[in-house]
Design a protein around this motif. Structure first.
Motif, mmCIF file in Angstrom:
data_model
loop_
_atom_site.group_PDB
_atom_site.id
_atom_site.type_symbol
_atom_site.label_atom_id
_atom_site.label_comp_id
_atom_site.label_asym_id
_atom_site.label_seq_id
_atom_site.Cartn_x
_atom_site.Cartn_y
_atom_site.Cartn_z
ATOM 1 N N HIS A 35 0.111 12.415 5.419
ATOM 2 C CA HIS A 35 -0.106 10.980 5.340
ATOM 3 C C HIS A 35 -0.808 10.585 4.043
ATOM 4 O O HIS A 35 -1.542 11.390 3.462
ATOM 5 C CB HIS A 35 -1.009 10.520 6.486
ATOM 6 N N VAL A 37 -3.526 7.478 3.206
ATOM 7 C CA VAL A 37 -4.396 6.470 3.791
ATOM 8 C C VAL A 37 -5.214 5.887 2.648
ATOM 9 O O VAL A 37 -5.641 6.633 1.764
ATOM 10 C CB VAL A 37 -5.344 7.087 4.843
ATOM 11 N N GLN A 39 -8.410 3.043 1.339
ATOM 12 C CA GLN A 39 -9.612 2.339 1.768
ATOM 13 C C GLN A 39 -10.101 1.469 0.616
ATOM 14 O O GLN A 39 -10.549 1.982 -0.409
ATOM 15 C CB GLN A 39 -10.696 3.336 2.195
ATOM 16 N N GLY A 44 -12.520 -0.809 6.080
ATOM 17 C CA GLY A 44 -12.113 0.355 6.854
ATOM 18 C C GLY A 44 -10.842 0.976 6.280
ATOM 19 O O GLY A 44 -10.144 0.362 5.478
ATOM 20 N N PRO A 45 -10.536 2.191 6.690
ATOM 21 C CA PRO A 45 -9.311 2.827 6.206
ATOM 22 C C PRO A 45 -8.068 2.080 6.682
ATOM 23 O O PRO A 45 -8.080 1.438 7.736
ATOM 24 C CB PRO A 45 -9.382 4.231 6.834
ATOM 25 N N TRP A 47 -3.899 2.975 7.105
ATOM 26 C CA TRP A 47 -2.807 3.917 6.973
ATOM 27 C C TRP A 47 -1.718 3.320 6.085
ATOM 28 O O TRP A 47 -1.371 2.135 6.213
ATOM 29 C CB TRP A 47 -2.242 4.263 8.353
ATOM 30 N N VAL A 50 3.605 7.982 6.040
ATOM 31 C CA VAL A 50 3.689 9.325 6.609
ATOM 32 C C VAL A 50 5.042 9.929 6.269
ATOM 33 O O VAL A 50 6.036 9.213 6.167
ATOM 34 C CB VAL A 50 3.485 9.302 8.136
ATOM 35 N N TYR A 59 7.848 6.869 6.870
ATOM 36 C CA TYR A 59 7.516 5.578 7.451
ATOM 37 C C TYR A 59 6.356 4.966 6.675
ATOM 38 O O TYR A 59 5.488 5.683 6.179
ATOM 39 C CB TYR A 59 7.163 5.730 8.932
ATOM 40 N N ASP A 62 3.632 -2.085 6.672
ATOM 41 C CA ASP A 62 4.333 -3.291 6.215
ATOM 42 C C ASP A 62 3.858 -3.719 4.827
ATOM 43 O O ASP A 62 4.635 -4.226 4.028
ATOM 44 C CB ASP A 62 4.103 -4.440 7.202
ATOM 45 N N TYR A 95 -6.372 8.400 -0.075
ATOM 46 C CA TYR A 95 -6.575 9.737 0.476
ATOM 47 C C TYR A 95 -5.257 10.304 0.978
ATOM 48 O O TYR A 95 -4.450 9.565 1.574
ATOM 49 C CB TYR A 95 -7.512 9.697 1.677
ATOM 50 N N PRO A 107 -3.830 12.136 15.159
ATOM 51 C CA PRO A 107 -4.837 11.762 14.149
ATOM 52 C C PRO A 107 -4.860 12.772 13.013
ATOM 53 O O PRO A 107 -4.065 13.701 12.978
ATOM 54 C CB PRO A 107 -6.139 11.768 14.962
ATOM 55 N N PHE A 108 -5.813 12.565 12.093
ATOM 56 C CA PHE A 108 -5.848 13.330 10.857
ATOM 57 C C PHE A 108 -7.062 14.257 10.863
ATOM 58 O O PHE A 108 -8.200 13.795 10.902
ATOM 59 C CB PHE A 108 -5.924 12.371 9.665
ATOM 60 N N TYR B 36 -13.885 8.777 13.979
ATOM 61 C CA TYR B 36 -14.221 9.423 12.713
ATOM 62 C C TYR B 36 -15.624 9.015 12.287
ATOM 63 O O TYR B 36 -16.084 7.912 12.587
ATOM 64 C CB TYR B 36 -13.257 8.994 11.600
ATOM 65 N N TYR B 87 -15.637 5.019 12.700
ATOM 66 C CA TYR B 87 -14.394 4.273 12.866
ATOM 67 C C TYR B 87 -13.616 4.809 14.053
ATOM 68 O O TYR B 87 -13.516 6.030 14.235
ATOM 69 C CB TYR B 87 -13.498 4.406 11.624
ATOM 70 N N GLN B 89 -9.696 4.875 15.748
ATOM 71 C CA GLN B 89 -8.319 4.845 15.256
ATOM 72 C C GLN B 89 -7.378 5.010 16.441
ATOM 73 O O GLN B 89 -7.537 5.957 17.219
ATOM 74 C CB GLN B 89 -8.074 5.986 14.261
ATOM 75 N N PHE B 97 -6.957 1.522 12.249
ATOM 76 C CA PHE B 97 -8.391 1.784 12.340
ATOM 77 C C PHE B 97 -9.150 0.514 12.713
ATOM 78 O O PHE B 97 -8.714 -0.601 12.390
ATOM 79 C CB PHE B 97 -8.931 2.270 10.992
#
Lengths: 121, 106
Positions: A35, A37, A39, A44-45, A47, A50, A59, A62, A95, A107-108, B36, B87, B89, B97
Motif C-alpha cells: 500500500h 498511505v 499523511q 490523520g493518515p 490510504w 493498494v 485500487y 477517489d 508511506y 491492516p498494515f 495504531y 488512530y 482504522q 482512518f
C-alpha cells in the motif's frame, strides 16, 4: 527484520509529476499486498492505493484515481507510486506499508519512514 | 465511504491512569478494526487488529473491544512511552482512518 525504505519525495510545482519508490527487505515481497498511505501535516493518515501480491489488482482512493499509478517490481523488491498532475492538497508524507497477510483486506503491520512531497509554486 | 470518528480528540492523563479511547464507524464494520500508535516524526505502529487481537510484541496493557459500529481502545495503566496519538482504522471496505486522539501528559 522487515524494512521498508521510501525515496523520491521533494518539492514540485502544481501540475508536475514525481515517482516515489519503496525498497523492501526482510520478507517475501512477492507474497504480500502493498500500500501507499499519505499523511498531510497535522492530519490523520489517508490510504492512497493498494496493489495485490501478484500485481493483478490495483485500487485507488477517489482523491487520486486517474492521477496516481501504483506498480511493483518483484525482481527488485520495490514498490512504486507514479504521481501526476500534482495539486497543493497532495502535499503530505507518503508511506509505503505492508499488508498483514498475503491477500485480502487487512491492516498494515509494517510501514516505512516516509518521504515528504511538497506541492508548491 | 465509511467514516470513522474518534473521541476525544485530546486526552490529558497521568502515568498509571486507565485510558479509554472510542471509535465509531458510520456503518457496521463487524470486527474489521485496527488501532495504531503514532509518535511525532514516526510512522504509525499497529497495536491491535480485528478489534481485539493484540499484535505481536505489543504490551498487554493495551486492549481493544467492540463490534459493529462502536469500538474502544483501553490502556490499563498508562506508561511514559504511551504518550502519543492513536488512530483507529476500518478495513471492512477499503481502508479509512479516524482523525486521531492525542494522549498528553496531565
Amino acid at each position: 527484520q522487515v524494512q521498508l525504505v521510501e525515496s523520491g519525495g521533494g518539492v514540485v510545482q502544481p501540475g508536475r509529476s514525481l515517482r516515489l519508490s519503496c525498497a523492501a527487505s526482510g520478507f517475501t515481497f512477492s507474497s504480500y499486498a502493498m500500500h501507499w498511505v499519505r499523511q498531510a501535516p497535522g492530519k490523520g493518515p489517508e490510504w492512497v492505493a493498494v496493489i495485490s501480491y501478484d500485481g493483478s489488482g490495483k485500487y485507488y482512493a477517489d482523491s487520486v484515481r486517474g492521477r496516481f499509478t501504483i506498480s511493483r517490481d518483484d525482481s527488485e523488491n520495490t514498490l512504486y507510486l507514479q504521481t501526476n498532475s500534482l495539486r497543493a492538497e497532495d502535499t503530505a508524507v507518503y508511506y509505503c506499508a505492508k499488508g498483514l497477510y498475503g491477500s485480502g483486506t487487512y491492516p498494515f503491520d509494517y510501514w516505512g519512514q516516509g518521504t515528504l512531497v511538497t506541492v508548491s509554486s | 465511504d465509511i467514516q470513522m470518528t474518534q473521541s476525544p480528540s485530546t486526552l490529558s492523563a497521568s502515568v498509571g491512569d486507565r485510558v479509554t479511547i472510542t471509535c465509531r464507524a458510520s456503518q457496521s464494520i463487524s470486527s474489521w478494526l485496527a488501532w495504531y500508535q503514532q509518535k511525532p516524526g514516526k510512522a504509525p505502529k499497529l497495536l491491535i487488529y480485528k478489534a481485539s487481537s493484540l499484535e505481536s510484541g505489543v504490551p498487554s496493557r493495551f486492549s481493544g473491544s467492540g463490534s459493529g459500529t462502536e469500538f474502544t481502545l483501553t490502556i490499563s495503566s498508562l506508561q511514559p512511552d504511551d504518550f502519543a496519538t492513536y488512530y483507529c482504522q476500518q478495513y471492512s471496505a477499503w481502508w479509512t482512518f479516524g482523525q486521531g486522539t492525542k494522549v498528553e501528559i496531565k
